[in-house]
Design a protein around this motif. Structure first.
Motif, PDB file in Angstrom:
ATOM      1  N   PHE A  46      -2.312  -4.384  -5.132  1.00 18.73           N
ATOM      2  CA  PHE A  46      -3.318  -3.963  -4.166  1.00 18.73           C
ATOM      3  C   PHE A  46      -2.821  -3.970  -2.721  1.00 18.73           C
ATOM      4  CE2 PHE A  46      -5.948  -6.308  -7.484  1.00 18.73           C
ATOM      5  CZ  PHE A  46      -6.064  -5.193  -8.286  1.00 18.73           C
ATOM      6  N   PRO A  48      -2.905  -6.203  -0.334  1.00 15.66           N
ATOM      7  CA  PRO A  48      -4.027  -6.596   0.525  1.00 15.66           C
ATOM      8  C   PRO A  48      -3.538  -7.255   1.817  1.00 15.66           C
ATOM      9  CG  PRO A  48      -3.685  -8.244  -1.135  1.00 15.66           C
ATOM     10  CD  PRO A  48      -2.651  -7.185  -1.390  1.00 15.66           C
ATOM     11  N   ARG A 100     -13.414  -2.785   2.438  1.00 13.10           N
ATOM     12  CA  ARG A 100     -11.952  -2.789   2.305  1.00 13.10           C
ATOM     13  C   ARG A 100     -11.490  -3.853   1.319  1.00 13.10           C
ATOM     14  NH1 ARG A 100      -8.414  -2.208   7.486  1.00 13.10           N
ATOM     15  NH2 ARG A 100      -6.990  -1.841   5.748  1.00 13.10           N
ATOM     16  N   GLY A 101     -12.307  -4.100   0.315  1.00 13.70           N
ATOM     17  CA  GLY A 101     -11.889  -5.077  -0.685  1.00 13.70           C
ATOM     18  C   GLY A 101     -12.933  -5.277  -1.761  1.00 13.70           C
ATOM     19  N   VAL A 118     -10.084 -10.025  -2.787  1.00 15.06           N
ATOM     20  CA  VAL A 118      -9.042  -9.166  -2.211  1.00 15.06           C
ATOM     21  C   VAL A 118      -9.603  -8.563  -0.929  1.00 15.06           C
ATOM     22  CG1 VAL A 118      -7.502  -7.218  -2.590  1.00 15.06           C
ATOM     23  CG2 VAL A 118      -8.191  -8.661  -4.527  1.00 15.06           C
ATOM     24  N   ASP A 119      -8.980  -8.846   0.201  1.00 19.29           N
ATOM     25  CA  ASP A 119      -9.454  -8.349   1.502  1.00 19.29           C
ATOM     26  C   ASP A 119      -8.361  -7.511   2.158  1.00 19.29           C
ATOM     27  OD1 ASP A 119     -12.016  -9.581   1.558  1.00 19.29           O
ATOM     28  OD2 ASP A 119     -11.015 -11.511   1.928  1.00 19.29           O
ATOM     29  N   ILE A 121      -7.409  -4.134   1.865  1.00 22.96           N
ATOM     30  CA  ILE A 121      -6.468  -3.342   1.069  1.00 22.96           C
ATOM     31  C   ILE A 121      -5.911  -2.206   1.923  1.00 22.96           C
ATOM     32  CG2 ILE A 121      -7.524  -3.925  -1.129  1.00 22.96           C
ATOM     33  CD1 ILE A 121      -9.080  -1.353  -1.053  1.00 22.96           C
ATOM     34  N   ARG A 127     -10.030   2.178  -3.420  1.00 24.02           N
ATOM     35  CA  ARG A 127     -10.722   0.918  -3.738  1.00 24.02           C
ATOM     36  C   ARG A 127     -11.330   0.945  -5.123  1.00 24.02           C
ATOM     37  NH1 ARG A 127     -15.809  -0.355  -3.304  1.00 24.02           N
ATOM     38  NH2 ARG A 127     -16.291   1.502  -2.070  1.00 24.02           N
TER      39      ARG A 127
END
Length: 541
Positions: A46, A48, A100-101, A118-119, A121, A127
Motif C-alpha cells: 500500500f 502508506p 486516504r486510507g 493504513v493512513d 496511501i 483505495r
C-alpha cells in the motif's frame, strides 16, 4: 494504456507480491514475527504514510505496533470512553474507510485478534483496490496470528511440562528410597538412582524391560520366587506391600532384605496409567533388630545370672555372718579363760614365778587382748558388707570435723593442724561414710604421731581432676608415708606396711574403707612417699 489496463497490471503485481508475502507469513512461529510480516506486507503493497497495528487479546488492546516507529514519548492511540480505539468499529470485525486510507480487522473464526490502520496511501484512487486486497489478506493474517498464538501457548505449555518433568526427575532421584515406575503392561518406565544402586540396573538399561527382569525377589526363608507387587497392583488396582522376609536379588547376585509397596498411578478420571514401586534396603535395620534381640536375650541371661549370684552371695554373706558370730563366741570364751588365768597366776602366785615367768604371762595376756581386738575388727568388717544402706545427703565437711574433735579429745597432748574444705556434700549412707572418715583420719592422726606439728587436710580436687565427671575427695597428711611399690597391699585385711610396735592397729581399717566405697559404687586409691606423708583419694558412684 488505459486506466483500466494500468489498474489491472497493478492488481496482478500486487497479488503476486501478496502471494509471496503470504507464503512467508504462513511460516512464522511467533506473534511478534507475524505482526512484523503484516506491517511489512502492508508497507510493500500500500506504500502508506503510516501504519498502526493493535494486538487484541480477549477484546482488549494488549500492544500497539506502528510504522514508522513512534516518537520517544510513545504511541498516542485515541480511545473512546470504553477503552477501545477510536477506529474501534474494526474491533467489531467491520472495516472502515477514510479518504486516504482504511482500517481492517484481523481475525480468525469470528474472533478479532488485531486491527491494522493504513493512513496516507500514495494512490488514493486505488483505495478500493487496496481495501479489497486487504480484505482478502485479512483472513490469512488472522490465521497466521492465531497459529502463532497457539504455537506460543504450546511452547509455554511444553516448557512448563519440561520444567515439571525435570522437577519430578530431580525429586525422584533425591528420594532416599528406591523408586521404579512401570506402564500398564508392567514394563519399566523410570528408575531412580537408589533403585539403580539396589538392583544394579541403570535406567537406560532397564527402560522397557518387564519389572521381573530387574526386580527379582525371593522369600529369604523358603528361597522361593515371590510375585512382584506391581503385577498384583495392576490386577487389583490396590496398594500392595511385600511380606516380611523378602529379599531382592541384585544383578550381581547380591541379596538385600527389602520392604516395599506398589501403588497405582491414576489420571484425573481414575484410569490406571501404570504403577509406582517404592522400596528400601532394610538389611541393616533387620540386622540391628536381630542384634538387639540377641542383646536383649543376653541381658536377660545376665540379669538372671546376676540375680542368682546375688541370691547366692546373700546366702554366703548370711552364712559368713553366722560363722563370724559363731567363731567370735567360740573364740572369746577360751580367750577370756587364757587372759583370766594369766591374771590369776600373776596375782595369786607372784612368789612362785620369777621375773621371766611373769614377763611371759604378761605376753600371754597381751596376746589374748590383741586377739580379742582382732575378733572385734573382723566382726565390724563383716557388718560393713551386710549392712543395709540408706542413702541421703551427707555433709562430709561436718563429719570430718566431728571425727577430728573426737581424735583431739583422745589425744589432747597432740598438736595437729586440720584443714577441712567447706561444702563437701555427697549422697550416701551417713553411718558408713563416717566409718570411712574415722579410718582415714584415724590413720592420718596415727602416722603423723612423730611430727612435732602434724598437718591433715580434707578436701576435693578441682574439676579437671574429676574421674568420669565425678568429684574426687581426699585426706592428706604429712606423716610417715609408705613405699608406693607396696601400694597394692594397702587395702587387704591384716596387710601392714609398718610394724605394730611403731604404729599399732588392727590392720583392717583400709580394707573396711575400700568395702564401703565400693558399696557406694566408687573406688579408693592412695599416693605417698616415705617420710613425706600420704594422700588417700576416694570417689563415690
Amino acid at each position: 494504456m488505459t486506466k483500466a489496463e494500468v489498474l489491472l497490471r497493478r492488481q496482478v503485481a500486487d497479488y503476486a507480491m501478496a502471494y509471496d508475502l503470504m507464503a512467508r507469513l504462513a511460516a512464522v512461529m511467533s506473534e511478534m514475527e507475524a505482526i512484523d510480516n503484516i506491517l511489512d506486507l502492508c508497507t510493500t503493497l500500500f506504500a502508506p504514510g503510516s501504519l498502526t497495528y493493535l494486538s487484541i487479546v480477549q477484546g482488549k488492546v494488549e500492544r500497539v505496533h506502528s510504522w514508522p516507529p513512534p516518537p520517544a514519548d510513545g504511541d498516542r492511540v485515541d480511545t473512546d470512553g470504553a477503552g477501545h480505539p477510536s477506529i474501534g468499529t474494526a474491533v467489531e470485525s467491520r472495516p472502515e474507510e477514510s479518504p486516504r486510507g482504511f482500517v481492517l480487522p484481523i481475525g480468525h473464526q469470528g474472533e478479532t485478534l488485531g486491527v491494522v490502520r493504513v493512513d496516507g496511501i500514495a494512490y488514493p484512487e486505488y483505495r478500493q483496490h487496496y481495501l479489497n486486497l486487504g480484505l482478502a489478506l485479512a483472513s490469512v493474517c488472522g490465521l497466521a496470528i492465531a497459529n502463532a498464538r497457539t504455537y506460543e501457548k504450546m511452547k509455554k505449555t511444553e516448557e512448563a511440562l519440561a520444567a515439571e518433568r525435570e522437577r519430578l526427575r530431580v525429586t525422584l532421584h533425591s528420594i532416599g528410597d528406591g523408586v521404579i515406575a512401570t506402564d500398564t503392561g508392567g514394563r519399566v518406565v523410570m528408575v531412580n538412582r537408589v533403585a539403580e544402586q539396589l538392583t544394579g540396573w541403570s535406567q537406560d538399561e532397564a527402560r522397557g524391560l518387564p519389572l521381573a527382569d530387574i526386580f527379582p525377589i525371593i522369600n529369604e526363608q523358603t528361597r522361593e520366587t515371590v510375585e512382584n507387587p506391581v503385577a498384583r497392583t495392576l490386577a487389583t488396582g490396590q496398594i500392595v506391600g511385600l511380606a516380611n522376609h523378602t529379599a531382592l536379588v541384585a544383578r550381581d547376585g547380591t541379596e538385600r532384605s527389602i520392604a516395599d509397596s506398589a501403588a497405582p498411578i491414576r489420571d484425573e478420571a481414575g484410569v490406571v496409567l501404570g504403577v509406582v514401586l517404592v522400596f528400601r534396603d532394610v538389611s541393616a535395620a533387620k540386622w540391628a533388630e536381630l542384634e538387639r534381640e540377641r542383646m536383649r536375650s543376653e541381658v536377660k541371661e545376665l540379669v538372671a545370672e546376676a540375680y542368682q549370684r546375688a541370691v547366692d552371695l546373700d546366702a554366703v554373706n548370711k552364712e559368713l555372718e553366722t560363722f563370724a558370730y559363731s567363731v567370735s563366741h567360740d573364740l572369746r570364751a577360751p580367750l577370756r579363760h587364757i587372759e583370766g588365768f594369766a591374771r590369776v597366776l600373776l596375782e595369786d602366785y607372784p612368789d612362785r614365778l620369777d621375773e621371766q615367768g611373769k614377763r611371759y604371762l604378761g605376753f600371754v595376756g597381751d596376746a589374748a587382748q590383741r586377739m580379742s581386738q582382732l575378733i572385734d575388727a573382723l566382726l565390724a568388717l563383716s557388718r560393713v558388707t551386710s549392712f543395709e544402706m540408706h542413702r541421703q545427703q551427707v555433709d562430709l565437711s561436718a563429719v570430718a570435723r566431728s571425727v577430728a574433735d573426737a581424735l583431739r579429745e583422745s589425744q589432747p597432748e597432740r598438736q595437729v593442724e586440720l584443714s577441712c574444705a567447706e561444702g563437701l556434700v555427697v549422697t550416701g549412707d551417713g553411718r558408713l561414710l563416717r566409718i570411712v572418715l574415722e579410718n582415714l583420719l584415724g590413720n592420718a592422726w596415727k602416722f603423723t604421731a612423730h611430727r612435732p606439728v602434724a598437718r591433715v587436710d580434707v578436701g576435693v580436687l578441682p574439676a579437671d581432676g574429676e574421674e568420669d565427671g565425678k568429684p574426687v575427695y581426699f585426706v592428706r597428711d604429712n606423716g610417715a608415708g609408705f613405699d608406693m611399690a607396696y601400694a597394692d597391699k594397702l587395702f587387704g585385711a591384716f596387710r601392714r606396711l609398718h610394724s605394730e610396735s611403731e604404729f599399732p592397729g588392727s590392720g583392717i581399717g583400709l580394707a573396711t574403707v575400700q568395702r564401703i566405697v565400693r558399696r557406694h559404687g566408687g573406688r579408693v586409691w592412695a599416693e605417698a612417699e616415705i617420710d613425706k606423708g600420704a594422700t588417700f583419694y576416694f570417689m563415690l558412684g
